[in-house]
Design an enzyme around this catalytic site. Structure first.
Site, PDB file in Angstrom:
ATOM      1  CB  THR A 101      -0.874  -0.013   1.275  1.00  0.00           C
ATOM      2  OG1 THR A 101      -1.822  -1.062   1.142  1.00  0.00           O
ATOM      3  CG2 THR A 101      -1.609   1.296   1.493  1.00  0.00           C
TER       4      THR A 101
ATOM      5  N   GLY B 273      -6.099  -3.748   7.506  1.00  0.00           N
ATOM      6  CA  GLY B 273      -7.135  -2.722   7.504  1.00  0.00           C
ATOM      7  C   GLY B 273      -8.247  -2.906   8.512  1.00  0.00           C
TER       8      GLY B 273
ATOM      9  NE  ARG C  15     -10.303  -5.802   3.569  1.00  0.00           N
ATOM     10  CZ  ARG C  15      -9.178  -5.096   3.613  1.00  0.00           C
ATOM     11  NH1 ARG C  15      -8.778  -4.439   2.551  1.00  0.00           N
ATOM     12  NH2 ARG C  15      -8.461  -5.051   4.702  1.00  0.00           N
ATOM     13  CB  VAL C  16     -14.186  -1.178   1.815  1.00  0.00           C
ATOM     14  CG1 VAL C  16     -13.491   0.171   1.944  1.00  0.00           C
ATOM     15  CG2 VAL C  16     -14.993  -1.230   0.515  1.00  0.00           C
ATOM     16  N   GLY C  17     -11.056  -1.819   2.974  1.00  0.00           N
ATOM     17  CA  GLY C  17     -10.166  -1.696   4.132  1.00  0.00           C
ATOM     18  C   GLY C  17     -10.166  -0.283   4.699  1.00  0.00           C
ATOM     19  CG  ASP C  18      -6.590   0.882   6.675  1.00  0.00           C
ATOM     20  OD1 ASP C  18      -6.501  -0.080   5.890  1.00  0.00           O
ATOM     21  OD2 ASP C  18      -5.610   1.558   7.036  1.00  0.00           O
TER      22      ASP C  18
HETATM   23  N1  ASP Z   1      -4.468  -1.228   4.781  1.00  0.00           N
HETATM   24  C1  ASP Z   1      -4.687  -1.906   3.543  1.00  0.00           C
HETATM   25  C2  ASP Z   1      -5.996  -2.633   3.605  1.00  0.00           C
HETATM   26  O1  ASP Z   1      -6.281  -3.238   4.608  1.00  0.00           O
HETATM   27  C3  ASP Z   1      -3.625  -2.881   3.214  1.00  0.00           C
HETATM   28  C4  ASP Z   1      -2.212  -2.452   3.546  1.00  0.00           C
HETATM   29  O2  ASP Z   1      -1.984  -1.322   3.903  1.00  0.00           O
HETATM   30  O3  ASP Z   1      -1.308  -3.256   3.436  1.00  0.00           O
HETATM   31  O4  ASP Z   1      -6.697  -2.630   2.633  1.00  0.00           O
END
Ligand code: ASP
Length: 348
Positions: A211, A265, A239-242
């Site tokens: 990321t 996330g 799916r949605v992360g942070d």
């Molecule tokens: N934070 C990102 C997510 O969970 C992945 C990452 O930063 O490695 O989508």
């Protein structure tokens, strides 16, 4: 009383100062911090040639952002300049080279925020946008909204004449292999017990790092942050992360700091990471380094891992992570460029 009155007014003025600064005092120090993801970055997995590639790309992104700041450009423009270079590089898990979801496609998330106005924009689950961070900025500036997802976000991009990329553009063989490995691991696990244990989820996570994000401070004293990702390998469709969640993966406020996060996330959302760092500075008077450390300790206590980069309006920075490594770099006025990958500091 007449002597006391000015003091009283001064005190009152301080008490009613808004928590966010509309404009910050011009800073003599300016610069930016970037990251290219946190995770288990093992020295033996990274050949010297590969490591050199990562370092070169981080340096290129850093210099592009710094050049914007040097000619008096806005922090947000510097963020965009740096992040789009990392999105265009197949090395990182953002834009081209993003990890694949369980359906074998790239679903991308990104967000930006400006510290002066608290303006923010985000996109989630887009499949055909070359630079999701650009679209996040357009959501902020042109949509009247903060967050747009999936087909709707792409429909909005079409109204702005974005080029729609073929889904293949984002995919690399390396990411296809990672998805295959992740699926094998999941299958093997499913045979033993119905539920995936946390250790296995952790293992799967190792296929995702990369990321990207940036926090910048411009010559006018304004902060901005931006983050972009393909998420996690084998994540479930939708799916949605942070990363696109303002206050979790990204936050910026001139009165406190700018933050970009990377990591698992689900934990970063639950800990409200980026906003938590800002809130500790605002309510508890902590420095950016203290706040970043305390927040990452909370993420660790929950069972999550990853890292953050954070920067305050005086140019104090934090690069805090609880994983074995984090691709990271910074460049500030009067200082040498710094690029590092593993936990221990590297020479610039
Ligand atoms: N934070 C990102 C997510 O969970 C992945 C990452 O930063 O490695 O989508």
């Amino acid at each position: 009383m007449t002597r006391l009155l000015p003091c009283l007014l001064l005190l009152l003025g301080t008490a009613i100062t808004p928590v966010f600064a509309k404009s910050s005092a011009p800073s003599s120090k300016y610069g930016l911090v970037i990251h290219g993801g946190a995770g288990v970055i093992a020295r033996d997995e990274l050949t010297p040639a590969r490591e050199a590639e990562y370092r070169a790309r981080l340096a290129e992104a850093l210099d592009a952002g710094y050049a914007v700041l040097e000619r008096g450009g806005a922090a947000l423009d510097a963020v965009l300049a740096a992040v789009t270079i990392l999105e265009d590089s197949p090395l990182f898990n953002a834009g081209k080279g993003s990890v694949l979801n369980a359906d074998g496609i790239c679903e991308l998330d990104a967000s930006v925020m400006e510290g002066r106005t608290l303006g923010a924009g985000a996109v989630a689950g887009v499949h055909r946008i070359k630079n999701p961070v650009r679209l996040a900025r357009d959501v902020m500036e042109k949509s009247g909204h903060v967050m747009m997802v999936g087909d709707g976000a792409e429909q909005f991009a079409r109204t702005l004449d974005y080029e729609m990329m073929a889904p293949d553009y984002f995919q690399t063989d390396h990411r296809r292999q990672q998805l295959q490995k992740a699926k094998e691991l999941e299958k093997a696990k499913a045979k033993k017990s119905a539920a995936l244990q946390p250790e296995d989820a952790y293992l799967l996570r190792q296929f995702k790092w990369g990321t990207v994000g940036c926090v910048a401070l411009d010559q006018a004293g304004n902060l901005a942050a931006g983050t972009s990702t393909g998420g996690m390998t084998n994540k479930k469709y939708g799916r949605v992360g942070d990363t696109p969640i303002i206050g979790a993966g990204t936050y910026a406020n001139n009165a406190t700091c700018a933050v970009s996060a990377t990591g698992w996330g689900e934990y970063f959302i639950r800990a409200g990471v980026a906003r938590d760092i800002s809130a500790q500075m605002e309510y508890a008077g902590r420095s950016v380094a203290e706040a970043a450390r305390a927040t990452m300790a909370k993420v660790g206590a929950l069972g999550g891992d990853g890292g953050v980069i954070a920067l305050d309006a005086r140019g104090n920075l934090a690069m805090e992570f609880n994983s074995p490594g984090m691709y990271r770099a910074h460049r500030f006025t009067g200082q040498a460029r710094f690029v590092a990958i593993y936990a221990e500091p590297a020479t610039p």
